[in-house]
Design a protein around this motif. Sequence first.
Motif, PDB file in Angstrom:
ATOM      1  N   VAL A  32      29.223 138.043  78.487  1.00 19.53           N
ATOM      2  CA  VAL A  32      29.392 136.672  78.023  1.00 19.53           C
ATOM      3  C   VAL A  32      28.117 135.907  78.339  1.00 19.53           C
ATOM      4  O   VAL A  32      27.684 135.857  79.482  1.00 19.53           O
ATOM      5  CB  VAL A  32      30.605 135.993  78.703  1.00 19.53           C
ATOM      6  CG1 VAL A  32      30.727 134.555  78.264  1.00 19.53           C
ATOM      7  CG2 VAL A  32      31.873 136.755  78.397  1.00 19.53           C
ATOM      8  N   VAL A  37      28.934 132.326  73.496  1.00 23.17           N
ATOM      9  CA  VAL A  37      30.041 131.378  73.558  1.00 23.17           C
ATOM     10  C   VAL A  37      29.810 130.225  72.576  1.00 23.17           C
ATOM     11  O   VAL A  37      30.697 129.855  71.821  1.00 23.17           O
ATOM     12  CB  VAL A  37      30.238 130.841  74.993  1.00 23.17           C
ATOM     13  CG1 VAL A  37      31.288 129.751  75.036  1.00 23.17           C
ATOM     14  CG2 VAL A  37      30.633 131.975  75.934  1.00 23.17           C
ATOM     15  N   THR A  69      28.967 125.087  78.261  1.00 24.80           N
ATOM     16  CA  THR A  69      29.952 126.074  78.670  1.00 24.80           C
ATOM     17  C   THR A  69      29.747 126.382  80.151  1.00 24.80           C
ATOM     18  O   THR A  69      28.625 126.324  80.645  1.00 24.80           O
ATOM     19  CB  THR A  69      29.869 127.360  77.815  1.00 24.80           C
ATOM     20  OG1 THR A  69      30.925 128.248  78.178  1.00 24.80           O
ATOM     21  CG2 THR A  69      28.545 128.061  77.978  1.00 24.80           C
TER      22      THR A  69
END
Length: 134
Positions: A32, A37, A69
């Motif tokens: 990630v 994201v 994020t």
Amino acid sequence: MLHSKVKSAAVVAAISAAGLFATATPATAAAVSPGSVCGSGYSVIDSHDLGAATVYLTYNSSNGYNCVTTIRDTSGSAIYMEASIRKSGGSWVSDGGSYATYAGPVYVNAPSTCIQWGGMYGQIHWQSGLEHCG
């Protein structure tokens, strides 16, 4: 005799399997990234360390949007996390809840306007002043 060989084979198989699981490492959040994201075209322009997580501010120069994020360093049990952003004079846009990997993304269109951004991981909260006024 056959019964004891089968039983021994089962014990060896169980020990081998247990050893395999015991040496496995916890999953990391490495898969990630802020770009994965927030989406294509977003580049990290700032970040702030929250200990076991990081709040990222990204910007997409083709559309003028900022994205925030909060991403954990390693995956784990769900914990309260939050990502927030607002442009000068605007309302906060936030995503908060119990997440295992990340909170957000949250977006604001703010070309030529100052923004304020922040995040939270567990009890650790951080928020910027008005900045990135470009």
